[in-house]
Scaffold this motif. Sequence first.
Motif, PDB file in Angstrom:
ATOM      1  N   PRO A  67       0.827  -1.208   0.000  1.00  0.00           N
ATOM      2  CA  PRO A  67       0.000   0.000   0.000  1.00  0.00           C
ATOM      3  C   PRO A  67       0.865   1.263   0.000  1.00  0.00           C
ATOM      4  CG  PRO A  67      -0.789  -1.566   1.643  1.00  0.00           C
ATOM      5  CD  PRO A  67       0.503  -2.099   1.116  1.00  0.00           C
ATOM      6  N   ASN A  68       0.414   2.259  -0.722  1.00  0.00           N
ATOM      7  CA  ASN A  68       1.016   3.600  -0.709  1.00  0.00           C
ATOM      8  C   ASN A  68       2.403   3.697  -1.357  1.00  0.00           C
ATOM      9  OD1 ASN A  68       0.100   6.208   0.077  1.00  0.00           O
ATOM     10  ND2 ASN A  68       1.732   6.289   1.606  1.00  0.00           N
ATOM     11  N   THR A  69       2.833   2.663  -2.080  1.00  0.00           N
ATOM     12  CA  THR A  69       4.147   2.754  -2.731  1.00  0.00           C
ATOM     13  C   THR A  69       4.073   3.578  -4.020  1.00  0.00           C
ATOM     14  OG1 THR A  69       3.665   0.597  -3.718  1.00  0.00           O
ATOM     15  CG2 THR A  69       5.156   0.619  -1.824  1.00  0.00           C
ATOM     16  N   GLY A  70       2.846   3.860  -4.491  1.00  0.00           N
ATOM     17  CA  GLY A  70       2.709   4.729  -5.658  1.00  0.00           C
ATOM     18  C   GLY A  70       2.280   4.015  -6.931  1.00  0.00           C
ATOM     19  N   LYS A  71       1.596   2.876  -6.779  1.00  0.00           N
ATOM     20  CA  LYS A  71       1.164   2.110  -7.954  1.00  0.00           C
ATOM     21  C   LYS A  71       0.233   2.930  -8.854  1.00  0.00           C
ATOM     22  CE  LYS A  71      -0.507  -0.914  -5.094  1.00  0.00           C
ATOM     23  NZ  LYS A  71       0.074  -0.279  -3.899  1.00  0.00           N
ATOM     24  N   SER A  72      -0.773   3.525  -8.229  1.00  0.00           N
ATOM     25  CA  SER A  72      -1.765   4.266  -9.018  1.00  0.00           C
ATOM     26  C   SER A  72      -1.147   5.535  -9.608  1.00  0.00           C
ATOM     27  CB  SER A  72      -2.975   4.608  -8.141  1.00  0.00           C
ATOM     28  OG  SER A  72      -3.544   3.411  -7.628  1.00  0.00           O
ATOM     29  N   THR A  73      -0.273   6.187  -8.842  1.00  0.00           N
ATOM     30  CA  THR A  73       0.402   7.387  -9.344  1.00  0.00           C
ATOM     31  C   THR A  73       1.276   7.040 -10.544  1.00  0.00           C
ATOM     32  OG1 THR A  73       0.480   8.196  -7.072  1.00  0.00           O
ATOM     33  CG2 THR A  73       1.886   9.328  -8.655  1.00  0.00           C
ATOM     34  N   PHE A  74       1.944   5.901 -10.466  1.00  0.00           N
ATOM     35  CA  PHE A  74       2.804   5.438 -11.561  1.00  0.00           C
ATOM     36  C   PHE A  74       1.970   5.240 -12.831  1.00  0.00           C
ATOM     37  CE2 PHE A  74       5.076   1.860 -13.737  1.00  0.00           C
ATOM     38  CZ  PHE A  74       6.271   2.520 -13.999  1.00  0.00           C
ATOM     39  N   ILE A  75       0.794   4.625 -12.669  1.00  0.00           N
ATOM     40  CA  ILE A  75      -0.080   4.399 -13.827  1.00  0.00           C
ATOM     41  C   ILE A  75      -0.585   5.732 -14.391  1.00  0.00           C
ATOM     42  CG2 ILE A  75      -2.322   3.442 -14.523  1.00  0.00           C
ATOM     43  CD1 ILE A  75      -1.691   1.042 -12.754  1.00  0.00           C
ATOM     44  N   ASN A  76      -0.993   6.636 -13.508  1.00  0.00           N
ATOM     45  CA  ASN A  76      -1.437   7.958 -13.981  1.00  0.00           C
ATOM     46  C   ASN A  76      -0.312   8.662 -14.725  1.00  0.00           C
ATOM     47  OD1 ASN A  76      -3.888   7.517 -12.791  1.00  0.00           O
ATOM     48  ND2 ASN A  76      -3.515   8.820 -11.010  1.00  0.00           N
ATOM     49  N   ASN A  77       0.905   8.500 -14.236  1.00  0.00           N
ATOM     50  CA  ASN A  77       2.070   9.089 -14.888  1.00  0.00           C
ATOM     51  C   ASN A  77       2.232   8.521 -16.308  1.00  0.00           C
ATOM     52  OD1 ASN A  77       4.905   8.912 -15.777  1.00  0.00           O
ATOM     53  ND2 ASN A  77       5.381  10.026 -13.914  1.00  0.00           N
ATOM     54  N   LEU A  78       2.090   7.209 -16.428  1.00  0.00           N
ATOM     55  CA  LEU A  78       2.263   6.581 -17.741  1.00  0.00           C
ATOM     56  C   LEU A  78       1.224   7.082 -18.738  1.00  0.00           C
ATOM     57  CD1 LEU A  78       2.856   2.876 -16.667  1.00  0.00           C
ATOM     58  CD2 LEU A  78       4.583   4.484 -17.471  1.00  0.00           C
ATOM     59  N   LEU A  79       0.012   7.274 -18.229  1.00  0.00           N
ATOM     60  CA  LEU A  79      -1.068   7.688 -19.127  1.00  0.00           C
ATOM     61  C   LEU A  79      -1.203   9.204 -19.223  1.00  0.00           C
ATOM     62  CD1 LEU A  79      -2.084   4.612 -18.202  1.00  0.00           C
ATOM     63  CD2 LEU A  79      -3.780   5.352 -19.865  1.00  0.00           C
ATOM     64  N   GLN A  80      -0.457   9.906 -18.346  1.00  0.00           N
ATOM     65  CA  GLN A  80      -0.503  11.375 -18.309  1.00  0.00           C
ATOM     66  C   GLN A  80      -1.929  11.912 -18.099  1.00  0.00           C
ATOM     67  OE1 GLN A  80       2.202  13.851 -18.441  1.00  0.00           O
ATOM     68  NE2 GLN A  80       3.069  11.965 -17.630  1.00  0.00           N
ATOM     69  N   ARG A  81      -2.703  11.170 -17.354  1.00  0.00           N
ATOM     70  CA  ARG A  81      -3.997  11.669 -16.892  1.00  0.00           C
ATOM     71  C   ARG A  81      -4.423  10.827 -15.694  1.00  0.00           C
ATOM     72  NH1 ARG A  81      -7.713   8.130 -19.853  1.00  0.00           N
ATOM     73  NH2 ARG A  81      -6.338   7.099 -21.334  1.00  0.00           N
ATOM     74  N   LYS A  82      -5.423  11.356 -14.979  1.00  0.00           N
ATOM     75  CA  LYS A  82      -5.798  10.701 -13.729  1.00  0.00           C
ATOM     76  C   LYS A  82      -6.799   9.582 -14.012  1.00  0.00           C
ATOM     77  CE  LYS A  82      -7.211  12.158  -9.063  1.00  0.00           C
ATOM     78  NZ  LYS A  82      -7.368  10.849  -8.571  1.00  0.00           N
ATOM     79  N   VAL A  83      -6.282   8.383 -14.294  1.00  0.00           N
ATOM     80  CA  VAL A  83      -7.188   7.264 -14.538  1.00  0.00           C
ATOM     81  C   VAL A  83      -7.431   6.444 -13.283  1.00  0.00           C
ATOM     82  CG1 VAL A  83      -6.884   6.898 -17.013  1.00  0.00           C
ATOM     83  CG2 VAL A  83      -5.214   5.966 -15.425  1.00  0.00           C
ATOM     84  N   THR A  84      -6.559   6.593 -12.295  1.00  0.00           N
ATOM     85  CA  THR A  84      -6.760   5.858 -11.045  1.00  0.00           C
ATOM     86  C   THR A  84      -6.669   6.838  -9.879  1.00  0.00           C
ATOM     87  OG1 THR A  84      -4.418   5.415 -10.723  1.00  0.00           O
ATOM     88  CG2 THR A  84      -5.611   3.788 -11.992  1.00  0.00           C
ATOM     89  N   GLN A  85      -7.329   6.485  -8.797  1.00  0.00           N
ATOM     90  CA  GLN A  85      -7.376   7.356  -7.621  1.00  0.00           C
ATOM     91  C   GLN A  85      -6.100   7.194  -6.789  1.00  0.00           C
ATOM     92  OE1 GLN A  85     -10.612   6.317  -5.053  1.00  0.00           O
ATOM     93  NE2 GLN A  85     -10.170   8.034  -3.705  1.00  0.00           N
ATOM     94  N   THR A  86      -5.574   8.307  -6.261  1.00  0.00           N
ATOM     95  CA  THR A  86      -4.361   8.238  -5.432  1.00  0.00           C
ATOM     96  C   THR A  86      -4.533   9.090  -4.180  1.00  0.00           C
ATOM     97  OG1 THR A  86      -3.349  10.176  -6.433  1.00  0.00           O
ATOM     98  CG2 THR A  86      -2.877   8.063  -7.482  1.00  0.00           C
ATOM     99  N   ALA A  87      -3.790   8.774  -3.125  1.00  0.00           N
ATOM    100  CA  ALA A  87      -3.780   9.596  -1.913  1.00  0.00           C
ATOM    101  C   ALA A  87      -2.640   9.139  -1.029  1.00  0.00           C
ATOM    102  CB  ALA A  87      -5.095   9.465  -1.156  1.00  0.00           C
ATOM    103  N   ASN A  88      -2.210  10.029  -0.121  1.00  0.00           N
ATOM    104  CA  ASN A  88      -1.087   9.656   0.736  1.00  0.00           C
ATOM    105  C   ASN A  88      -1.528   8.898   1.989  1.00  0.00           C
ATOM    106  OD1 ASN A  88       1.521   9.327   1.421  1.00  0.00           O
ATOM    107  ND2 ASN A  88       1.934  11.466   1.932  1.00  0.00           N
ATOM    108  N   THR A  89      -2.389   7.921   1.796  1.00  0.00           N
ATOM    109  CA  THR A  89      -2.762   7.000   2.876  1.00  0.00           C
ATOM    110  C   THR A  89      -2.807   5.600   2.272  1.00  0.00           C
ATOM    111  OG1 THR A  89      -5.070   7.392   2.357  1.00  0.00           O
ATOM    112  CG2 THR A  89      -4.199   8.573   4.253  1.00  0.00           C
ATOM    113  N   PRO A  90      -2.487   4.591   3.069  1.00  0.00           N
ATOM    114  CA  PRO A  90      -2.507   3.241   2.503  1.00  0.00           C
ATOM    115  C   PRO A  90      -3.924   2.753   2.255  1.00  0.00           C
ATOM    116  CG  PRO A  90      -1.947   3.181   4.839  1.00  0.00           C
ATOM    117  CD  PRO A  90      -2.050   4.622   4.463  1.00  0.00           C
ATOM    118  N   GLY A  91      -4.081   1.863   1.293  1.00  0.00           N
ATOM    119  CA  GLY A  91      -5.381   1.221   1.070  1.00  0.00           C
ATOM    120  C   GLY A  91      -6.362   2.033   0.258  1.00  0.00           C
ATOM    121  N   VAL A  92      -5.859   2.866  -0.666  1.00  0.00           N
ATOM    122  CA  VAL A  92      -6.763   3.704  -1.464  1.00  0.00           C
ATOM    123  C   VAL A  92      -7.445   2.881  -2.559  1.00  0.00           C
ATOM    124  CG1 VAL A  92      -6.892   5.648  -3.067  1.00  0.00           C
ATOM    125  CG2 VAL A  92      -5.526   5.818  -0.987  1.00  0.00           C
TER     126      VAL A  92
END
Length: 294
Positions: free
Chosen positions: A136-161
């Motif tokens: 949790p919180n290692t940045g999986k969703s942020t990494f995916i959003n980065n690859l797609l250059q848009r917010k396709v997945t939800q992210t937050a600085n808490t585990p279990g998002v």
Amino acid sequence: MSNDNTHNQIHWFPGHMMKAIKAIETKLPIIDVAIEILDARAPLATRSTLLDRLLEKKVRIVVLNKVDLADSNITKDWVTYFENRGCAVLLARSLTSKMKPQLLALITSLMEEQVAKQRTKGIVNPKIKVLIMGLPNTGKSTFINNLLQRKVTQTANTPGVTRGQQWVKLNPMIDLLDSPGILPPKMDDNRVTMILVLIKAIPVKHLFLEQMANFALIFLLTNYYERLMKYYEISFEVNDINETTLLQYFTLLAQKYHLKVANVGDNTHRAMNFFINDLQSGKLGLISFEIAPK
Ligand SMILES: Nc1nc2c(ncn2[C@@H]2O[C@H](COP(=O)(O)OP(=O)(O)OP(=O)(O)O)[C@@H](O)[C@H]2O)c(=O)[nH]1
Ligand SMILES: [Mg+2]
């Protein structure tokens, strides 16, 4: 330092995590590439070996994410460490640098043979299915959003998002599967638990504050002494680290920064929170919690 209660305190293995592991297991037969997102500040603590056996036959990529928060000299050694163990490694600053070209190049080269094989079998448009996994919180969703250059997945600085799996199309050939963070069912190692709490892979429990703050302070005194002294300008005799001297340090920190509350006993707790926040927000500089074993 008392570690006695640790085992009673960490029981953070919610039902959705068991579901997450099962969900990954059921998808594995169709997965070609498994990307493990690790926190560059603590790659071993954030590596889950739970699915190792099932991933044996997959192409595997290790992403050391959040390198913008980690100690760069130490990160270099981690790259060598993983490369020596046969893993392809990618360094990622998922909030700031575009990762798509590097990842595409890596997947293309690692999958070259398989794709060619599929083409000889007559498959005109071979597909590559990529699993994104990690704590949790290692940045999986942020990494995916980065690859797609848009917010396709939800992210937050808490585990279990992320609570469910989600397929995302990277290009006509590659599909990515975002998955919820998975934790090992038991965390027996107190050091690992403390690191995971500090990097927010496990939620902070009130019970932990003192244990966590003491762990972090001892860690900085031992590994980043000069930086700590320079930042707060509160001296500490390193040959004399014990519960009393640690508490004294937090009392002095509370005084220095006027962290007053009505209840006197809480002053040190405020100082502990203040210190942990400084550490987590990078005010104390770039810090790595683990050194690559030789
Ligand atoms: N500094 C820094 N922060 C990052 C980086 N990548 C992600 N973050 C932050 O880390 C936090 C967690 O990111 P998420 O993408 O939600 O993490 P996740 O792995 O999907 O988390 P779960 O869905 O809870 O398992 C967020 O606050 C992100 O902004 C990075 O490379 N550098
Ligand atoms: Mg997520």
